[in-house]
Design a protein around this motif. Structure first.
Motif, short mmCIF file in Angstrom:
data_model
loop_
_atom_site.label_atom_id
_atom_site.label_comp_id
_atom_site.label_asym_id
_atom_site.label_seq_id
_atom_site.Cartn_x
_atom_site.Cartn_y
_atom_site.Cartn_z
N SER A 2 0.84 -1.19 0.00
CA SER A 2 0.00 0.00 0.00
C SER A 2 0.88 1.24 0.00
O SER A 2 1.94 1.27 0.61
CB SER A 2 -0.90 0.01 1.24
N THR A 3 0.45 2.27 -0.67
CA THR A 3 1.16 3.54 -0.69
C THR A 3 0.21 4.65 -0.28
O THR A 3 -0.81 4.85 -0.93
CB THR A 3 1.73 3.83 -2.09
N PHE A 4 0.51 5.32 0.80
CA PHE A 4 -0.35 6.41 1.27
C PHE A 4 -0.14 7.67 0.45
O PHE A 4 -0.98 8.54 0.40
CB PHE A 4 -0.05 6.73 2.73
N GLY A 5 1.02 7.79 -0.16
CA GLY A 5 1.32 9.01 -0.91
C GLY A 5 2.36 9.85 -0.21
O GLY A 5 2.38 9.96 1.01
N ARG A 219 9.73 3.38 5.08
CA ARG A 219 8.55 2.51 5.11
C ARG A 219 8.11 2.27 6.55
O ARG A 219 8.92 2.29 7.47
CB ARG A 219 8.83 1.14 4.48
N VAL A 220 6.81 2.00 6.68
CA VAL A 220 6.22 1.61 7.96
C VAL A 220 5.45 0.32 7.76
O VAL A 220 4.75 0.15 6.75
CB VAL A 220 5.28 2.71 8.50
N THR A 235 2.26 -2.85 4.72
CA THR A 235 3.34 -1.87 4.80
C THR A 235 3.03 -0.73 3.84
O THR A 235 2.27 -0.90 2.88
CB THR A 235 4.71 -2.48 4.46
N PHE A 236 3.61 0.43 4.09
CA PHE A 236 3.42 1.55 3.18
C PHE A 236 4.67 2.42 3.14
O PHE A 236 5.47 2.45 4.07
CB PHE A 236 2.18 2.39 3.55
N GLN A 278 -5.02 5.86 5.33
CA GLN A 278 -4.95 7.18 4.71
C GLN A 278 -3.99 8.09 5.45
O GLN A 278 -3.82 7.99 6.67
CB GLN A 278 -6.34 7.84 4.72
N ARG A 279 -3.37 8.98 4.67
CA ARG A 279 -2.63 10.08 5.29
C ARG A 279 -3.60 11.19 5.56
O ARG A 279 -4.42 11.54 4.72
CB ARG A 279 -1.51 10.57 4.36
#
Length: 285
Positions: A2-5, A219-220, A235-236, A278-279
């Protein structure tokens, strides 16, 4: 994956305020008093500093209150739950207990054979936990000169988080060791970090059902303890700017809303909601 941006490039997007008389070298830890608006910072200039933070409308002010000196760079800090006492540890291989608000002198209450990277006060046990690069985790009754228990770790301690009865310790070689502090002498579980690079920070979920882990590679990881919840792990990416990738240096949950903040080597901090993935957009007044 996943990528929050990625966050937009803005040197001060949250209109932050710099404290008066800041440290002269890199800041290694920050800790707010649980009882009042006192902020502690440790730094590589061997200092532990305290400010009183106040607010008048939209203006934030900081008043330097006191400081102490270690013999070498200071790496970690925490407050006792009474809001009166500060613990700090670092490259001089010791933890100092500083009765700051009573005006007392600091005294050494813990020792290791290598620098102390993490320190945590556990009020439910009335004990201090210290994690070191000597590959041990120690528990201390601050009234005694010797630890009440020494736990061997698989490698150097890099990160530690406590939300009683959950404690998670991150070490070199991407080990994550989970303890149930109701039985602290035995590992509850050991897992390998879901992130491919060195662990930089960890943070226990407020409900103690899992934890976050951050790495040097921007990354988290979000990890649940229950084997039946592994499908919720993800992870994102964060703290990146094009091809530039920055370390995630700190993770902290909001005590009420259970959203969390990440702070990175890009000089930015961002807010996230792990449940909605989400961010968060923070309104600027």
């Amino acid at each position: 994956m996943s990528t929050f941006g990625a966050a937009a490039a803005n040197h001060n997007p949250n209109k932050s305020f710099e404290v008066a008389q800041p440290p002269s070298d890199s800041v290694s830890s920050l800790s707010f008093s649980p009882k009042a608006n006192f902020l502690i910072a440790t730094s590589w200039d061997n200092q532990v500093r305290c400010w009183e933070i106040s607010r008048n409308g939209t203006a934030v002010a900081s008043t330097p209150k006191a400081s102490i000196t270690h013999d070498q760079p200071v790496l970690c800090s925490t407050w006792k739950d009474d809001g009166m006492t500060v613990f700090s540890g670092g490259c001089d291989k010791q933890v100092k207990m500083w009765p700051l608000l009573s005006g007392g002198q600091p005294m050494t209450v813990a020792m290791h054979d290598a620098p102390i990277k993490e320190v945590a006060w556990i009020p439910e046990m009335n004990l201090l936990a210290t994690g070191s690069w000597d590959k041990t985790l120690k528990y201390w009754d601050t009234r005694q000169s010797n630890p009440v228990h020494t736990q061997q770790l698989p490698d150097r301690c890099y990160a530690l988080t406590v939300k009683y009865p959950l404690m998670v310790v991150g070490t070199a070689d991407r080990n994550l060791i989970i303890f149930n502090l109701q039985n602290p002498q035995n590992e509850y579980k050991r897992v390998t970090s879901p992130l491919k690079y060195q662990t930089r920070c960890v943070a226990a979920f407020p409900d103690q059902q899992g934890f976050l882990v951050g790495s040097i590679e921007g990354r988290v990881g979000v990890h649940h303890l229950d084997d039946g919840q592994q499908g919720k792990n993800f992870t994102f990416k964060c703290h990146r700017d094009g091809s530039e990738i920055y370390s995630v240096n700190s993770l902290n949950f909001h005590p009420i809303h259970h959203t969390f903040a990440t702070a990175g080597s890009d000089g930015a901090f961002n807010f996230w909601d792990k449940d909605s993935k989400q961010r968060l957009k923070i309104p600027i007044s």
